[in-house]
Scaffold this motif. Sequence first.
Motif, PDB file in Angstrom:
ATOM      1  N   ARG A  21       0.816  -1.219   0.000  1.00  0.00           N
ATOM      2  CA  ARG A  21       0.000   0.000   0.000  1.00  0.00           C
ATOM      3  C   ARG A  21       0.847   1.266   0.000  1.00  0.00           C
ATOM      4  O   ARG A  21       0.587   2.208  -0.752  1.00  0.00           O
ATOM      5  CB  ARG A  21      -0.921  -0.019   1.217  1.00  0.00           C
ATOM      6  CG  ARG A  21      -1.880   1.143   1.301  1.00  0.00           C
ATOM      7  CD  ARG A  21      -2.772   1.024   2.529  1.00  0.00           C
ATOM      8  NE  ARG A  21      -2.029   0.859   3.754  1.00  0.00           N
ATOM      9  CZ  ARG A  21      -1.547   1.866   4.493  1.00  0.00           C
ATOM     10  NH1 ARG A  21      -1.743   3.107   4.113  1.00  0.00           N
ATOM     11  NH2 ARG A  21      -0.889   1.634   5.603  1.00  0.00           N
ATOM     12  N   VAL A  22       1.896   1.298   0.816  1.00  0.00           N
ATOM     13  CA  VAL A  22       2.742   2.488   0.920  1.00  0.00           C
ATOM     14  C   VAL A  22       3.485   2.731  -0.393  1.00  0.00           C
ATOM     15  O   VAL A  22       3.549   3.861  -0.888  1.00  0.00           O
ATOM     16  CB  VAL A  22       3.735   2.339   2.093  1.00  0.00           C
ATOM     17  CG1 VAL A  22       4.734   3.468   2.103  1.00  0.00           C
ATOM     18  CG2 VAL A  22       2.988   2.268   3.411  1.00  0.00           C
ATOM     19  N   VAL A  23       4.030   1.678  -0.968  1.00  0.00           N
ATOM     20  CA  VAL A  23       4.760   1.817  -2.230  1.00  0.00           C
ATOM     21  C   VAL A  23       3.829   2.326  -3.319  1.00  0.00           C
ATOM     22  O   VAL A  23       4.182   3.238  -4.086  1.00  0.00           O
ATOM     23  CB  VAL A  23       5.412   0.470  -2.624  1.00  0.00           C
ATOM     24  CG1 VAL A  23       6.060   0.561  -3.997  1.00  0.00           C
ATOM     25  CG2 VAL A  23       6.431   0.040  -1.584  1.00  0.00           C
ATOM     26  N   ARG A  24       2.633   1.776  -3.396  1.00  0.00           N
ATOM     27  CA  ARG A  24       1.669   2.230  -4.411  1.00  0.00           C
ATOM     28  C   ARG A  24       1.278   3.683  -4.204  1.00  0.00           C
ATOM     29  O   ARG A  24       1.146   4.442  -5.175  1.00  0.00           O
ATOM     30  CB  ARG A  24       0.418   1.344  -4.358  1.00  0.00           C
ATOM     31  CG  ARG A  24       0.617   0.000  -5.011  1.00  0.00           C
ATOM     32  CD  ARG A  24      -0.711  -0.705  -5.266  1.00  0.00           C
ATOM     33  NE  ARG A  24      -1.805  -0.241  -4.448  1.00  0.00           N
ATOM     34  CZ  ARG A  24      -2.442  -0.968  -3.532  1.00  0.00           C
ATOM     35  NH1 ARG A  24      -2.103  -2.218  -3.337  1.00  0.00           N
ATOM     36  NH2 ARG A  24      -3.433  -0.471  -2.828  1.00  0.00           N
ATOM     37  N   ARG A  25       1.074   4.099  -2.947  1.00  0.00           N
ATOM     38  CA  ARG A  25       0.687   5.490  -2.675  1.00  0.00           C
ATOM     39  C   ARG A  25       1.761   6.470  -3.113  1.00  0.00           C
ATOM     40  O   ARG A  25       1.467   7.497  -3.725  1.00  0.00           O
ATOM     41  CB  ARG A  25       0.391   5.684  -1.185  1.00  0.00           C
ATOM     42  CG  ARG A  25      -0.933   5.104  -0.759  1.00  0.00           C
ATOM     43  CD  ARG A  25      -1.163   5.253   0.721  1.00  0.00           C
ATOM     44  NE  ARG A  25      -1.364   6.643   1.080  1.00  0.00           N
ATOM     45  CZ  ARG A  25      -1.425   7.089   2.333  1.00  0.00           C
ATOM     46  NH1 ARG A  25      -1.296   6.238   3.340  1.00  0.00           N
ATOM     47  NH2 ARG A  25      -1.627   8.352   2.581  1.00  0.00           N
ATOM     48  N   VAL A  26       3.006   6.136  -2.796  1.00  0.00           N
ATOM     49  CA  VAL A  26       4.101   7.041  -3.173  1.00  0.00           C
ATOM     50  C   VAL A  26       4.279   7.042  -4.687  1.00  0.00           C
ATOM     51  O   VAL A  26       4.498   8.101  -5.290  1.00  0.00           O
ATOM     52  CB  VAL A  26       5.410   6.648  -2.442  1.00  0.00           C
ATOM     53  CG1 VAL A  26       6.571   7.498  -2.928  1.00  0.00           C
ATOM     54  CG2 VAL A  26       5.246   6.800  -0.942  1.00  0.00           C
ATOM     55  N   MET A  27       4.173   5.882  -5.325  1.00  0.00           N
ATOM     56  CA  MET A  27       4.311   5.828  -6.783  1.00  0.00           C
ATOM     57  C   MET A  27       3.189   6.605  -7.471  1.00  0.00           C
ATOM     58  O   MET A  27       3.421   7.270  -8.483  1.00  0.00           O
ATOM     59  CB  MET A  27       4.314   4.377  -7.268  1.00  0.00           C
ATOM     60  CG  MET A  27       5.612   3.655  -7.017  1.00  0.00           C
ATOM     61  SD  MET A  27       5.583   1.915  -7.522  1.00  0.00           S
ATOM     62  CE  MET A  27       5.326   2.055  -9.280  1.00  0.00           C
ATOM     63  N   LYS A  28       1.988   6.537  -6.926  1.00  0.00           N
ATOM     64  CA  LYS A  28       0.869   7.269  -7.512  1.00  0.00           C
ATOM     65  C   LYS A  28       1.093   8.771  -7.401  1.00  0.00           C
ATOM     66  O   LYS A  28       0.784   9.527  -8.309  1.00  0.00           O
ATOM     67  CB  LYS A  28      -0.431   6.874  -6.824  1.00  0.00           C
ATOM     68  CG  LYS A  28      -1.657   7.487  -7.439  1.00  0.00           C
ATOM     69  CD  LYS A  28      -2.915   6.949  -6.820  1.00  0.00           C
ATOM     70  CE  LYS A  28      -4.120   7.522  -7.525  1.00  0.00           C
ATOM     71  NZ  LYS A  28      -5.367   6.972  -7.013  1.00  0.00           N
ATOM     72  N   ARG A  29       1.671   9.177  -6.300  1.00  0.00           N
ATOM     73  CA  ARG A  29       1.880  10.613  -6.052  1.00  0.00           C
ATOM     74  C   ARG A  29       3.103  11.157  -6.790  1.00  0.00           C
ATOM     75  O   ARG A  29       3.056  12.262  -7.315  1.00  0.00           O
ATOM     76  CB  ARG A  29       2.013  10.839  -4.551  1.00  0.00           C
ATOM     77  CG  ARG A  29       2.105  12.260  -4.164  1.00  0.00           C
ATOM     78  CD  ARG A  29       1.897  12.437  -2.700  1.00  0.00           C
ATOM     79  NE  ARG A  29       2.241  13.796  -2.333  1.00  0.00           N
ATOM     80  CZ  ARG A  29       2.194  14.251  -1.111  1.00  0.00           C
ATOM     81  NH1 ARG A  29       1.814  13.462  -0.128  1.00  0.00           N
ATOM     82  NH2 ARG A  29       2.522  15.489  -0.852  1.00  0.00           N
ATOM     83  N   GLU A  30       4.199  10.355  -6.830  1.00  0.00           N
ATOM     84  CA  GLU A  30       5.460  10.865  -7.379  1.00  0.00           C
ATOM     85  C   GLU A  30       5.865  10.232  -8.703  1.00  0.00           C
ATOM     86  O   GLU A  30       6.874  10.607  -9.278  1.00  0.00           O
ATOM     87  CB  GLU A  30       6.588  10.649  -6.367  1.00  0.00           C
ATOM     88  CG  GLU A  30       6.441  11.481  -5.121  1.00  0.00           C
ATOM     89  CD  GLU A  30       6.507  12.983  -5.397  1.00  0.00           C
ATOM     90  OE1 GLU A  30       7.342  13.412  -6.217  1.00  0.00           O
ATOM     91  OE2 GLU A  30       5.714  13.724  -4.790  1.00  0.00           O
ATOM     92  N   GLY A  31       5.141   9.232  -9.167  1.00  0.00           N
ATOM     93  CA  GLY A  31       5.471   8.605 -10.441  1.00  0.00           C
ATOM     94  C   GLY A  31       6.302   7.341 -10.260  1.00  0.00           C
ATOM     95  O   GLY A  31       6.659   6.957  -9.149  1.00  0.00           O
ATOM     96  N   ASP A  32       6.612   6.711 -11.381  1.00  0.00           N
ATOM     97  CA  ASP A  32       7.341   5.442 -11.365  1.00  0.00           C
ATOM     98  C   ASP A  32       8.767   5.575 -10.846  1.00  0.00           C
ATOM     99  O   ASP A  32       9.360   4.597 -10.391  1.00  0.00           O
ATOM    100  CB  ASP A  32       7.365   4.819 -12.768  1.00  0.00           C
ATOM    101  CG  ASP A  32       5.981   4.388 -13.226  1.00  0.00           C
ATOM    102  OD1 ASP A  32       5.119   4.182 -12.346  1.00  0.00           O
ATOM    103  OD2 ASP A  32       5.773   4.255 -14.445  1.00  0.00           O
ATOM    104  N   SER A  33       9.329   6.755 -10.930  1.00  0.00           N
ATOM    105  CA  SER A  33      10.699   6.946 -10.453  1.00  0.00           C
ATOM    106  C   SER A  33      10.802   6.704  -8.942  1.00  0.00           C
ATOM    107  O   SER A  33      11.879   6.390  -8.434  1.00  0.00           O
ATOM    108  CB  SER A  33      11.211   8.345 -10.796  1.00  0.00           C
ATOM    109  OG  SER A  33      10.470   9.327 -10.093  1.00  0.00           O
TER     110      SER A  33
END
Length: 186
Positions: A21-33
């Motif tokens: 969940r945390v990884v997905r939230r950060v990726m959604k907010r900041e992108g794939d990088s």
Amino acid sequence: MGRIKQGLDYFPLNTDFMHDRVVRRVMKREGDSAFTILLYTLSYLYSGEGYYIHVDDDFYDELSDQLFCTDNDNVRQVLRLFVEYGFFDSSLYERYGILTSADIQRQFLFVTKRRSRRHISPDYCLLPDEENVHPTLPDAVAETADIVTQTPDTVTESPDTVTKSTLLKRKEKERKENILPNPPLP
């Protein structure tokens, strides 16, 4: 004298890591990088001290230099979000400027269980006392040495048994092959 290994040669990564969940939230907010930044950070963390990494401007510079189209501010923002969302411990990040977590420390202790020296600094330790075994205590060192000593004996006995069994089978097979059904005439 042998070199004392600090970090790890590898670190396991769960197959559902990207579904966290945390990884997905950060990726959604900041992108794939964000995923790449996290993997680089974990690699530095496990290969350095093994259970934490000190993050400062030099670390952000080094990390951003290795990534395309990523600057220091982006790296800093992504790592702050991982701290904010609980992937890394926020109190140790604020107090000491390090990235670590209880799961990372647990993984470090698991991977280094056969080492004679595997110590987590008391200032950085997030694990309860019963999980954080201090091998500097005589009992823990003796226990580890017994386990390591017993393993080679078991391994040494197995090949001998296999070798004897194989030799007996080979000799029996050769004996059967050497028996001629009709002996030659004199």
